[in-house]
Enzyme design. Structure first.
Site, short mmCIF file in Angstrom:
data_model
loop_
_atom_site.label_atom_id
_atom_site.label_comp_id
_atom_site.label_asym_id
_atom_site.label_seq_id
_atom_site.Cartn_x
_atom_site.Cartn_y
_atom_site.Cartn_z
N HIS A 1 -8.66 7.58 3.49
CA HIS A 1 -8.14 8.94 3.46
C HIS A 1 -9.27 9.91 3.15
O HIS A 1 -10.25 9.55 2.50
CB HIS A 1 -7.01 9.09 2.42
N CYS B 1 0.84 -1.20 0.00
CA CYS B 1 0.00 0.00 0.00
C CYS B 1 0.87 1.25 0.00
O CYS B 1 1.70 1.45 0.90
CB CYS B 1 -0.90 -0.02 1.24
N ASP C 1 -1.83 16.11 -2.01
CA ASP C 1 -2.20 15.16 -3.07
C ASP C 1 -1.22 15.34 -4.23
O ASP C 1 -0.88 16.45 -4.61
CB ASP C 1 -3.63 15.43 -3.53
P1 DGP Z 1 -8.93 8.44 -4.18
O1 DGP Z 1 -8.44 7.07 -3.85
O2 DGP Z 1 -9.70 8.49 -5.48
O3 DGP Z 1 -9.76 9.05 -3.05
O4 DGP Z 1 -7.68 9.39 -4.43
C1 DGP Z 1 -6.39 9.09 -4.02
C2 DGP Z 1 -5.53 10.31 -4.22
O5 DGP Z 1 -4.22 9.98 -3.80
C3 DGP Z 1 -5.41 10.81 -5.65
O6 DGP Z 1 -6.00 12.11 -5.74
C4 DGP Z 1 -3.93 10.88 -5.94
C5 DGP Z 1 -3.29 10.68 -4.60
N1 DGP Z 1 -2.08 9.89 -4.60
C6 DGP Z 1 -1.93 8.66 -5.14
N2 DGP Z 1 -0.68 8.21 -4.95
C7 DGP Z 1 -0.02 9.18 -4.27
C8 DGP Z 1 1.31 9.30 -3.78
O7 DGP Z 1 2.15 8.43 -3.93
N3 DGP Z 1 1.62 10.46 -3.14
C9 DGP Z 1 0.71 11.45 -2.95
N4 DGP Z 1 1.12 12.57 -2.31
N5 DGP Z 1 -0.57 11.37 -3.40
C10 DGP Z 1 -0.92 10.25 -4.05
#
Ligand code: DGP
Length: 119
Positions: A106, A10, A36
């Site tokens: 989250h 994860c 994000d």
């Molecule tokens: P959701 O599962 O659709 O609620 O959105 C997950 C969010 O997480 C998405 O807007 C992009 C963000 N995200 C995904 N991977 C990473 C990461 O490795 N680092 C950061 N800072 N954000 C991430």
């Protein structure tokens, strides 16, 4: 989304555990907050539980205080980011129809511009 995904696979567990270096805007024993990677608004932060819960649908009664704390932390960080007065949105995507892509609980904290109500 694969709810069976192991904690070790994860990405948010890796961020929470410091395996993937990420600037934390807030952290305590229960939650961390970081930006994000794909911001949709001028302020777009994620309030992430340290505990690996695959989605809101997977929360149990013992997580009730934790989910409440996510909201309190979002409010605090919104103040620190200067968007508390102008307004902001918190969103939890849960499951495929919501568009959830990271199967670790989250909350999105979004603001810094006027937000239209989405689809
Ligand atoms: P959701 O599962 O659709 O609620 O959105 C997950 C969010 O997480 C998405 O807007 C992009 C963000 N995200 C995904 N991977 C990473 C990461 O490795 N680092 C950061 N800072 N954000 C991430």
């Amino acid at each position: 989304m694969n709810p069976e995904q192991k904690d070790t696979d994860c990405i948010f567990c890796k961020i929470v555990n410091g395996e993937v270096p990420t600037e934390l805007l807030y952290q305590d024993e229960d939650v961390v907050v970081f930006r994000d990677i794909n911001p949709l608004t001028p302020v777009h932060l994620l309030v992430v539980t340290r505990k690996h819960i695959p989605s809101l649908a997977h929360m149990s009664d013992e997580d009730t205080a934790l989910v409440g704390k996510m909201t309190r932390v979002a409010n605090q960080v919104a103040k620190e980011q200067g968007i508390a007065d102008s307004g902001y949105r918190v969103t939890i995507n849960s499951g495929a129809d919501s568009g959830q892509i990271v199967p670790h609980l989250h909350m999105h904290l979004m603001g810094g511009r006027h937000l239209r109500w989405g689809h």
